[in-house]
Write an enzyme that holds these catalytic residues in place. Structure first.
Site, PDB file in Angstrom:
ATOM      1  N   ILE A  14      72.712  46.410  25.997  1.00 14.04           N
ATOM      2  CA  ILE A  14      73.888  45.768  26.581  1.00 14.04           C
ATOM      3  C   ILE A  14      74.428  44.687  25.655  1.00 14.04           C
ATOM      4  O   ILE A  14      75.646  44.472  25.575  1.00 14.04           O
ATOM      5  CB  ILE A  14      73.567  45.184  27.983  1.00 14.04           C
ATOM      6  CG1 ILE A  14      74.853  44.822  28.717  1.00 14.04           C
ATOM      7  CG2 ILE A  14      72.653  43.980  27.889  1.00 14.04           C
ATOM      8  CD1 ILE A  14      75.721  46.014  29.074  1.00 14.04           C
ATOM      9  N   SER A  36      65.333  37.338  19.728  1.00 12.68           N
ATOM     10  CA  SER A  36      64.863  38.557  20.358  1.00 12.68           C
ATOM     11  C   SER A  36      63.568  38.995  19.699  1.00 12.68           C
ATOM     12  O   SER A  36      63.378  38.803  18.493  1.00 12.68           O
ATOM     13  CB  SER A  36      65.914  39.664  20.232  1.00 12.68           C
ATOM     14  OG  SER A  36      65.536  40.819  20.935  1.00 12.68           O
ATOM     15  N   ARG A  37      62.695  39.591  20.490  1.00 10.80           N
ATOM     16  CA  ARG A  37      61.441  40.091  19.937  1.00 10.80           C
ATOM     17  C   ARG A  37      61.639  41.353  19.117  1.00 10.80           C
ATOM     18  O   ARG A  37      60.849  41.642  18.215  1.00 10.80           O
ATOM     19  CB  ARG A  37      60.442  40.355  21.065  1.00 10.80           C
ATOM     20  CG  ARG A  37      59.928  39.113  21.765  1.00 10.80           C
ATOM     21  CD  ARG A  37      58.903  39.470  22.826  1.00 10.80           C
ATOM     22  NE  ARG A  37      59.475  40.301  23.866  1.00 10.80           N
ATOM     23  CZ  ARG A  37      58.778  40.877  24.842  1.00 10.80           C
ATOM     24  NH1 ARG A  37      57.462  40.735  24.879  1.00 10.80           N
ATOM     25  NH2 ARG A  37      59.385  41.603  25.765  1.00 10.80           N
ATOM     26  N   LYS A  90      73.693  40.269  34.363  1.00  9.88           N
ATOM     27  CA  LYS A  90      73.294  40.657  35.725  1.00  9.88           C
ATOM     28  C   LYS A  90      72.084  41.594  35.652  1.00  9.88           C
ATOM     29  O   LYS A  90      71.906  42.306  34.644  1.00  9.88           O
ATOM     30  CB  LYS A  90      74.476  41.292  36.458  1.00  9.88           C
ATOM     31  CG  LYS A  90      74.889  42.686  35.932  1.00  9.88           C
ATOM     32  CD  LYS A  90      74.082  43.783  36.571  1.00  9.88           C
ATOM     33  CE  LYS A  90      74.104  45.052  35.759  1.00  9.88           C
ATOM     34  NZ  LYS A  90      73.139  46.051  36.224  1.00  9.88           N
ATOM     35  N   ASP A 168      69.462  48.013  39.913  1.00 10.89           N
ATOM     36  CA  ASP A 168      70.067  47.470  38.697  1.00 10.89           C
ATOM     37  C   ASP A 168      71.526  47.924  38.586  1.00 10.89           C
ATOM     38  O   ASP A 168      72.413  47.094  38.391  1.00 10.89           O
ATOM     39  CB  ASP A 168      69.265  47.870  37.461  1.00 10.89           C
ATOM     40  CG  ASP A 168      69.857  47.313  36.191  1.00 10.89           C
ATOM     41  OD1 ASP A 168      69.589  46.141  35.870  1.00 10.89           O
ATOM     42  OD2 ASP A 168      70.616  48.043  35.512  1.00 10.89           O
TER      43      ASP A 168
END
Length: 309
Positions: A14, A36-37, A90, A168
């Site tokens: 996303i 971010s990993r 979201k 979701d």
């Protein structure tokens, strides 16, 4: 005025598909870093976690939190404490209580907190809300059916506790319903269908009543649909029918096509975020999340065949 220096935390599908191009297409923002990993953005400084991001980027104004909802509260707490404006993908958190805490923190720090509901920013939603405002709603029906393998390939977290399962995408529909209806609704019954090998549902049927006690609103969410995807909301009123299709991108009123636009949702999200930051205001509507929590609390749990990605 200098652009808002923003970082993305959680560089997944996303973020790449929507947040990066929307930030780059908005002159009010400058993407200055990511954390971010597993992911990064070419040409942008990358950090392994939000702690190193907050310590390593000078004059950072805001963060967009795009990781799964489970760890989002902890990241938001750190960002707000550092005086950063925070955008939440979201669903905005794993629980309603988490959001209550973040609202209080944003107010105390005098920064903006924006819980985004991207489907509310679809082209037809505002006009649907305006048309329904002066009419009597007799019924509303949601059909939100899509292919989980297409939209969430290999995302094991979404089947784990706190991952929401079919809610979701289903919460997108609830975000539109709560935005366009001229009256409040509350859940009266629900059936949640769980694969035997998963902790989250793959399908759900919901029924809602209004304050008068009438069951006027129903919804079916299903993650098993292949082929064409279905994101429809049909509203029957005393003056004819309204239909939102394609997740709100298309609007029909009494059978006439009134709105038919492409994907404008995230561009409008960042327009709104810039507006909130300029005023140091927050926008956190918890109604869609509350409806999902209610479904898990009062819904019947049924089981179906195991699901493998």
């Amino acid at each position: 005025m200098a652009p808002i220096r923003i970082a993305i935390v959680g560089v997944g599908k996303i973020a790449r598909d929507q947040h990066v191009p929307s930030i780059r297409g908005n002159r009010d923002f400058e993407l200055v870093a990511t954390a971010s990993r597993h992911g990064s953005v070419d040409g942008i400084p990358s950090f392994p976690d939000i702690e190193s991001l907050l310590g390593g980027v000078k004059d950072l104004d805001a963060v967009a939190l795009c990781m799964p909802p489970g760890p989002r509260h902890a990241a938001a707490v750190k960002a707000l404490a550092a005086g950063k404006h925070v955008l939440l993908e979201k669903p905005p958190g794993a629980t309603v209580s988490e959001l209550d805490d973040l609202i209080a923190s944003a107010k105390a720090e005098k920064v903006s907190l924006f819980a985004t509901w991207h489907s509310r920013h679809a082209a037809g939603v505002a006009k649907a809300k305006a048309w329904l405002a002066s009419r009597t709603v007799r019924s509303l029906r949601v059909d939100w059916k899509e292919d989980v393998r297409k939209w969430h390939p290999g995302q094991a977290w979404i089947w784990e506790p706190g991952g929401f399962g079919v809610f979701d995408p289903g919460i997108n529909a609830l975000s539109i319903v709560t935005e366009i209806l001229p009256m409040p609704i509350f859940l009266t019954s629900a059936t949640l269908l769980f694969p035997k090998n998963r902790a989250q549902p793959i399908a759900a049927d919901l029924v809602f009543a209004d304050s008068a006690g009438a069951d006027r609103v129903s919804a079916t969410f299903d993650w098993r649909q292949t082929g064409p995807q279905t994101w429809d909301i049909r509203v029957v009123t005393d003056e004819g029918e309204l239909l939102l299709q394609s997740g709100g991108a298309k609007l029909f009123i009494r059978g006439e096509l009134v709105v038919d636009e492409g994907d404008v949702e995230y561009a409008d999200i960042y327009r709104r975020f810039a507006e909130l930051i300029a005023k140091r205001e927050s926008d956190v509507d918890l109604r869609p999340l509350r409806h999902v929590a209610d479904a898990f609390m009062v819904g019947r749990h049924d089981f179906t065949d195991p699901f493998e990605d």
